[in-house]
Motif scaffolding. Structure first.
Motif, PDB file in Angstrom:
ATOM      1  N   ASP A   1       4.415  14.136   5.034  1.00 15.71           N
ATOM      2  CA  ASP A   1       2.992  13.920   5.335  1.00 15.71           C
ATOM      3  C   ASP A   1       2.696  12.487   5.765  1.00 15.71           C
ATOM      4  OD1 ASP A   1       3.475  12.702   2.892  1.00 15.71           O
ATOM      5  OD2 ASP A   1       1.621  13.398   1.955  1.00 15.71           O
ATOM      6  N   LEU A   2       3.729  11.698   6.057  1.00 13.76           N
ATOM      7  CA  LEU A   2       3.519  10.276   6.324  1.00 13.76           C
ATOM      8  C   LEU A   2       2.743  10.032   7.609  1.00 13.76           C
ATOM      9  CD1 LEU A   2       3.985   7.409   5.341  1.00 13.76           C
ATOM     10  CD2 LEU A   2       6.201   7.441   6.515  1.00 13.76           C
ATOM     11  N   ALA A   3       3.070  10.743   8.681  1.00 15.69           N
ATOM     12  CA  ALA A   3       2.356  10.540   9.950  1.00 15.69           C
ATOM     13  C   ALA A   3       0.873  10.857   9.785  1.00 15.69           C
ATOM     14  CB  ALA A   3       2.973  11.394  11.051  1.00 15.69           C
ATOM     15  N   TYR A   4       0.568  11.909   9.032  1.00 17.14           N
ATOM     16  CA  TYR A   4      -0.832  12.253   8.758  1.00 17.14           C
ATOM     17  C   TYR A   4      -1.524  11.106   8.028  1.00 17.14           C
ATOM     18  CZ  TYR A   4      -4.818  14.188   6.252  1.00 17.14           C
ATOM     19  OH  TYR A   4      -6.062  14.380   5.717  1.00 17.14           O
ATOM     20  N   ARG A   5      -0.868  10.544   7.027  1.00 13.02           N
ATOM     21  CA  ARG A   5      -1.480   9.446   6.271  1.00 13.02           C
ATOM     22  C   ARG A   5      -1.631   8.192   7.131  1.00 13.02           C
ATOM     23  NH1 ARG A   5      -1.731  10.080   0.606  1.00 13.02           N
ATOM     24  NH2 ARG A   5      -0.820  12.043  -0.113  1.00 13.02           N
TER      25      ARG A   5
ATOM     26  N   PHE B   1       0.838  -1.201   0.000  1.00 13.06           N
ATOM     27  CA  PHE B   1       0.000   0.000   0.000  1.00 13.06           C
ATOM     28  C   PHE B   1       0.870   1.247   0.000  1.00 13.06           C
ATOM     29  CE2 PHE B   1      -1.849   3.456   2.491  1.00 13.06           C
ATOM     30  CZ  PHE B   1      -3.039   3.689   1.821  1.00 13.06           C
ATOM     31  N   TRP B   2       1.868   1.307   0.892  1.00 12.39           N
ATOM     32  CA  TRP B   2       2.710   2.500   0.974  1.00 12.39           C
ATOM     33  C   TRP B   2       3.568   2.662  -0.275  1.00 12.39           C
ATOM     34  CZ3 TRP B   2       0.757   5.652   4.119  1.00 12.39           C
ATOM     35  CH2 TRP B   2       0.187   5.229   5.312  1.00 12.39           C
ATOM     36  N   GLN B   3       4.009   1.569  -0.842  1.00 11.65           N
ATOM     37  CA  GLN B   3       4.782   1.651  -2.085  1.00 11.65           C
ATOM     38  C   GLN B   3       3.940   2.232  -3.216  1.00 11.65           C
ATOM     39  OE1 GLN B   3       5.972  -2.417  -2.458  1.00 11.65           O
ATOM     40  NE2 GLN B   3       7.657  -2.226  -0.992  1.00 11.65           N
ATOM     41  N   SER B   4       2.648   1.881  -3.243  1.00 14.08           N
ATOM     42  CA  SER B   4       1.773   2.416  -4.285  1.00 14.08           C
ATOM     43  C   SER B   4       1.459   3.888  -4.053  1.00 14.08           C
ATOM     44  CB  SER B   4       0.471   1.609  -4.346  1.00 14.08           C
ATOM     45  OG  SER B   4      -0.343   1.842  -3.201  1.00 14.08           O
ATOM     46  N   ARG B   5       1.441   4.327  -2.792  1.00 22.54           N
ATOM     47  CA  ARG B   5       1.149   5.736  -2.496  1.00 22.54           C
ATOM     48  C   ARG B   5       2.362   6.621  -2.716  1.00 22.54           C
ATOM     49  NH1 ARG B   5      -2.915   3.544  -2.696  1.00 22.54           N
ATOM     50  NH2 ARG B   5      -4.857   3.901  -1.529  1.00 22.54           N
ATOM     51  N   TYR B   6       3.546   6.064  -2.577  1.00 24.27           N
ATOM     52  CA  TYR B   6       4.786   6.823  -2.756  1.00 24.27           C
ATOM     53  C   TYR B   6       5.687   6.085  -3.745  1.00 24.27           C
ATOM     54  CZ  TYR B   6       3.470   9.209   1.617  1.00 24.27           C
ATOM     55  OH  TYR B   6       2.823   9.930   2.597  1.00 24.27           O
ATOM     56  N   PRO B   7       5.276   5.983  -5.019  1.00 22.39           N
ATOM     57  CA  PRO B   7       6.039   5.166  -5.967  1.00 22.39           C
ATOM     58  C   PRO B   7       7.477   5.632  -6.167  1.00 22.39           C
ATOM     59  CG  PRO B   7       4.388   6.497  -7.096  1.00 22.39           C
ATOM     60  CD  PRO B   7       4.079   6.583  -5.638  1.00 22.39           C
ATOM     61  N   ASP B   8       7.733   6.916  -6.015  1.00 24.02           N
ATOM     62  CA  ASP B   8       9.101   7.416  -6.189  1.00 24.02           C
ATOM     63  C   ASP B   8      10.005   7.038  -5.023  1.00 24.02           C
ATOM     64  OD1 ASP B   8       8.332   8.554  -8.577  1.00 24.02           O
ATOM     65  OD2 ASP B   8       8.022  10.558  -7.722  1.00 24.02           O
TER      66      ASP B   8
END
Length: 221
Positions: free
Chosen positions: A139-143, A75-82
């Motif tokens: 913005d990771l903690a928010y997500r 999931f996190w890889q798809s949200r932050y592909p770069d």
């Protein structure tokens, strides 16, 4: 309530960390963890060799061990592909990574076997700025909070040892109506109904700090 079933999860990594100065001008942290390769001792305060830089908000009996679902990495890889390569077990500062269990399938108060130890789920995680700084994503903690993919904490009921390839079993489930996801969502809900806050304040297996917060909100705080 006794729970009986097949192995509920597979451990894929154990992680511990030392207190370090990781960011100039910022407080020290032990969020950077290293993988353990052999048998690890579990005490009432967590995995042997692990540390917490700020005991006022991390660690202690109610937050002795942090567990994260390794299946969330996709999931996190798809949200932050770069930045996909940054997401691997241990990257969030967790002590345990597993497959096969998550915030929807586990409940507050669940008692699990962890090697020869027994642990109980006490609360979800409340991520802070250190998570953003550790992975360089502001913005990771928010997500984390928004998705409730926060992982969860254990208190240790019976010390023991564990290896990085152990299975985990749910032994008891005293509060089947309160999944980790539901309680963590309530914790971050600014419009939580008073009645629901009171029910959570009365949830005995919940950590003392979260129960106190729910009691304050139930009384209009």
């Amino acid at each position: 309530m006794t729970y009986s079933g097949d192995p509920f999860g597979q451990v894929v990594g154990l992680f511990t960390g030392k207190i370090q100065t990781l960011w100039d001008g910022k407080p020290a942290s032990a969020i950077a963890k290293s993988a353990r390769t052999g048998r690890c001792q579990i005490t009432e305060l967590g995995l042997d060799g692990d540390a917490q830089a700020d005991p006022s908000v991390h660690g202690g009996p109610d937050q002795a061990i942090h567990h994260y679902d390794a299946d969330h990495m996709a999931f996190w890889q798809s949200r932050y592909p770069d930045y996909a390569t940054r997401f691997a077990p241990g990257c969030f500062g967790e002590n345990i990574a597993t497959t096969g269990m998550d915030e929807h399938t586990l409940c507050i108060g669940d008692v699990l076997s962890l090697g020869s130890a027994r642990v109980q789920i006490s609360q979800g995680r409340e991520p802070c700025w250190k998570l953003d700084a550790h992975l360089g994503l502001p913005d990771l903690a928010y997500r984390f909070r928004k998705t409730q993919r926060t992982g969860w904490y254990y208190r240790v009921l019976a010390p023991g040892t564990v290896t990085p390839d152990a299975f985990m079993h749910v032994i008891e489930r005293p509060a089947p109506d309160w999944t980790v996801h539901a309680v963590t969502a309530a914790r971050f809900d600014p419009h939580l109904p008073t009645e629901r806050a009171q029910r959570l304040a009365d949830l005995a297996p919940l950590s003392r700090r979260w129960r106190h917060d729910f009691a304050r909100r139930a009384n209009g705080g």
